[in-house]
Design a protein around this motif. Structure first.
Motif, mmCIF file in Angstrom:
data_model
loop_
_atom_site.group_PDB
_atom_site.id
_atom_site.type_symbol
_atom_site.label_atom_id
_atom_site.label_comp_id
_atom_site.label_asym_id
_atom_site.label_seq_id
_atom_site.Cartn_x
_atom_site.Cartn_y
_atom_site.Cartn_z
ATOM 1 N N ILE A 89 22.487 5.941 40.101
ATOM 2 C CA ILE A 89 23.328 4.847 38.332
ATOM 3 C C ILE A 89 24.717 4.322 38.769
ATOM 4 N N ALA A 90 24.423 3.541 38.669
ATOM 5 C CA ALA A 90 26.130 2.780 38.850
ATOM 6 C C ALA A 90 26.830 3.514 37.788
ATOM 7 N N GLY A 116 25.154 1.559 43.153
ATOM 8 C CA GLY A 116 25.030 0.353 43.054
ATOM 9 C C GLY A 116 24.203 -0.107 41.647
ATOM 10 N N GLY A 117 23.448 0.701 41.468
ATOM 11 C CA GLY A 117 22.648 1.145 40.070
ATOM 12 C C GLY A 117 21.406 0.281 40.861
ATOM 13 N N SER A 118 20.965 0.365 42.037
ATOM 14 C CA SER A 118 19.638 0.443 42.302
ATOM 15 C C SER A 118 19.325 0.666 44.124
ATOM 16 N N PRO A 119 18.372 2.158 43.587
ATOM 17 C CA PRO A 119 17.955 2.773 45.374
ATOM 18 C C PRO A 119 18.859 2.172 46.831
ATOM 19 N N GLY A 120 19.620 2.716 47.681
ATOM 20 C CA GLY A 120 20.547 2.088 48.397
ATOM 21 C C GLY A 120 21.214 1.850 48.510
ATOM 22 N N VAL A 122 25.418 0.672 47.396
ATOM 23 C CA VAL A 122 26.811 1.740 46.343
ATOM 24 C C VAL A 122 27.302 -0.002 46.940
ATOM 25 N N PHE A 123 28.895 0.567 46.041
ATOM 26 C CA PHE A 123 29.829 -0.384 45.961
ATOM 27 C C PHE A 123 30.933 0.298 46.346
#
Length: 142
Positions: A89-90, A116-120, A122-123
């Motif tokens: 979850i972002a 980042g909202g999808s598996p794997g 990040v931001f």
């Protein structure tokens, strides 16, 4: 994320990043600089807590601070409220804006990493930017 004022650069975490410890190692950051986005129900209303990977939410104490009973949202509600899978979850990008609180313990890090909202994915972000892009409020979880 761009609409909320973030540069929008989401990267894929290294394949070796299978959990928080491995993700921190792969990104060469402290575990405490990883942001976990967690959906809870405050009474009947969904809220988002952005929590350092080294902190656990004490639902009784945090619920008292937020003036209501606090329970983790079940996975089907997490998906309904965020449009994203638990664990990826972002902090932003949900179908509706969730009231958001940001762990003040994250403020001690110049650079933070959030899902980042999808598996794997990040931001990179910062504490001040998280407060701004989520319209979040600081919350002491210690």
């Amino acid at each position: 994320m761009i609409a909320r004022g973030h540069h929008g650069l989401i990267v894929t975490a290294p394949e070796s990043a299978t959990g928080p410890v491995e993700t921190a190692e792969a990104l060469e950051v402290e575990l405490a600089a990883l942001v976990h986005s967690q959906v809870f129900l405050l009474g009947d209303d969904p809220i988002l807590l952005l929590v350092s990977a080294v902190h656990r939410v004490d639902t009784e104490r945090t619920g008292a601070r937020l003036d209501g009973p606090l329970i983790p949202a079940p996975p089907h509600l997490v998906v309904r409220y965020t449009g994203q899978l638990p664990g990826s979850i972002a902090p932003v990008g949900h179908p509706a804006n969730l009231p958001t609180w940001v762990d003040s313990g994250l403020s001690g890090h110049r650079e933070l990493w959030a899902a980042g909202g999808s598996p794997g994915t990040v931001f990179r972000t910062s504490y001040q930017e998280l407060l701004r892009i989520t319209a979040g409020l600081s919350l002491d979880l210690d």
